[in-house]
Design an enzyme around this catalytic site. Sequence first.
Site, PDB file in Angstrom:
ATOM      1  N   HIS A  32      -5.617  39.260   5.672  1.00 48.56           N
ATOM      2  CA  HIS A  32      -6.369  39.005   4.440  1.00 48.56           C
ATOM      3  C   HIS A  32      -5.821  39.787   3.233  1.00 48.56           C
ATOM      4  O   HIS A  32      -5.776  41.018   3.261  1.00 48.56           O
ATOM      5  CB  HIS A  32      -7.813  39.418   4.711  1.00 48.56           C
ATOM      6  CG  HIS A  32      -8.812  38.865   3.751  1.00 48.56           C
ATOM      7  ND1 HIS A  32      -8.894  37.532   3.442  1.00 48.56           N
ATOM      8  CD2 HIS A  32      -9.789  39.473   3.036  1.00 48.56           C
ATOM      9  CE1 HIS A  32      -9.893  37.347   2.587  1.00 48.56           C
ATOM     10  NE2 HIS A  32     -10.445  38.507   2.325  1.00 48.56           N
ATOM     11  N   SER A  53      -9.482  37.326  -2.016  1.00 43.73           N
ATOM     12  CA  SER A  53     -10.707  36.958  -1.317  1.00 43.73           C
ATOM     13  C   SER A  53     -11.640  36.224  -2.289  1.00 43.73           C
ATOM     14  O   SER A  53     -11.169  35.370  -3.030  1.00 43.73           O
ATOM     15  CB  SER A  53     -11.353  38.215  -0.725  1.00 43.73           C
ATOM     16  OG  SER A  53     -12.289  37.858   0.227  1.00 43.73           O
ATOM     17  N   ASP A  99      -4.985  35.155   8.599  1.00 42.96           N
ATOM     18  CA  ASP A  99      -6.224  35.531   7.912  1.00 42.96           C
ATOM     19  C   ASP A  99      -7.283  34.465   8.182  1.00 42.96           C
ATOM     20  O   ASP A  99      -7.097  33.307   7.795  1.00 42.96           O
ATOM     21  CB  ASP A  99      -5.956  35.634   6.407  1.00 42.96           C
ATOM     22  CG  ASP A  99      -7.236  35.828   5.596  1.00 42.96           C
ATOM     23  OD1 ASP A  99      -8.284  36.168   6.191  1.00 42.96           O
ATOM     24  OD2 ASP A  99      -7.181  35.639   4.361  1.00 42.96           O
TER      25      ASP A  99
END
Length: 489
Positions: free
Chosen positions: A457, A179, A430
């Site tokens: 994700h 991320s 994602d």
Amino acid sequence: MMKLKTLSIVLFGILLVSLAVEAQKRGFNPHIDLRKGLRPDPELLKVHDYTPQYQWFTQRLDHFNVANTQTFQQRYIINDQYWNGNGPVFMMINGEGPMGLDTVTSLQFVIWAKQYNALIISLEHRYYGASFATTDLGTDNLIYLNPEQALADNAVFRDWVNQAYNVKPTSKYVTFGGSYSGALSSWMRIKYPNLIDLAIASSGPVNPVVDFSQYLEVVQRAILTLPNLGNQCIENISYATQKIQDMLLQEDYSTLNQQFNLCPPLDGNPDDIATFMQALAGNWMGVAQYNNQEVGQQSLLNICEMMVEPGNDPLTNYITIWNLFANGQCTDVSYNTMIQSMMNTTNDATVIGGRMWFYQTCTNFGYYQTSDGPSDLQPFGDMFGLPYQVKQCADVFGFDFEPNVNWTITEFGGLNPSGSNVLYVNGMNDPWSALGLTEHSISDPLLPSLFIVGTSHCQDMMIPTAVTPSTVIPAQATINSFISKWLNQ
Ligand SMILES: *[C@@H]1O[C@H](CO)[C@@H](O)[C@H](O)[C@H]1NC(C)=O
Ligand SMILES: *[C@@H]1O[C@H](CO)[C@@H](O)[C@H](O)[C@H]1NC(C)=O
Ligand SMILES: CC(=O)N[C@H]1CO[C@H](CO)[C@@H](O)[C@@H]1O
């Protein structure tokens, strides 16, 4: 006393938070609810007794102003149970939340660390967790919170580890992150090729945009991949959204207040209405982002099955799903409550994202998950557009500018970085993959990317569970083959 469920201001992309923090935040907001705890792998822990513990590093507050000699205490963890003195060093780059002890014991790369006899090091991101950089989070104190300073922290820490552990000149440094911290992992190699030899960047939104309307479009695309169900599910969400928007336009608040159990009730304030509409989408966003990661969690399949439950009006199904996530509590969708919580300048080691991450979005990243996409590409209406998002930066920090994503792209290269030995990994389902580097193929010799079918994700960073899509294991094997190849270069 009435039980109250509050909302977080943005759905950001973090995942690596400690289980303790997880437990405290549980039942609080669906985004955090769905964030996964990490699983210690018993096989890994068996090697020899090792208890991860927090330690403290003295770090400069401002790496770019030699006249500023202020320092702060930054937390780190080292796992040396596999280290043989000659292996590589695996650096976990952390992001916008407390660094869990499990970041050095319970992620997929730890299995590889054992394979390569690597030293594992992990430095908490400044301002997050207990790594308070300044006495409080006043806006003037937040100027040292940016990716450049965070990368420099990791560079200085890396040099200290190199000496403290007497790392051989032949040992290579590998960064990992997911991320925001996945973007940082790639930028670490790009900015400090002298210090970092290779990087794995999972789900890194390296191409920040202010109006991130594509987020909801990927949620729709992920739902549409559900066989025999996706189309109906999207149609029914659209239908329910339209009914809700019609009631709002007719100022029929009392029905909505009752159906959605809102406290305080909606009274026509447009910012509260936008917050409500964003929260409705929020449940679906959270499920999509962490879909099929943990056994026993809601999945897109589960909630879409509920959404097309025959015999009911789609709005009835939508309300049922909302109340499932609200967990019997009423929900506060007041804009003011949300802004007030962002205005709290007290350091708090348990906060995930919070005022700090909101500052980073208002200055460097944007990433606002707006409803500005076309109605045929996302089913969540059009009532939480960009002005509503940018207004929050003005109301919380008094900013009269938009986030300078252009500088972030100039600084790090966006989707056209220059460098080598970075593997960009994204999951096709994602929502953050829309801002990731997915265009290059894995055959790109310098900056390959791997775009995994059916995953959510940061899923490649997790040790697979019973509900993990079958595409993850071969993707992890590919990642490991890049590590092996680049370590042996
Ligand atoms: C501000 O945050 C701190 C730390 O989380 C908390 O103890 C305090 O109650 C908050 N203040 C207000 C006014 O909410
Ligand atoms: C960022 O760059 C784009 C495209 O070059 C330009 O249209 C926009 O005005 C820039 N934004 C800012 C805030 O400078
Ligand atoms: C309005 C709408 O699209 N309703 C659909 C919801 O899903 C069911 C399937 O269970 C369809 O039959 C409806 O047409």
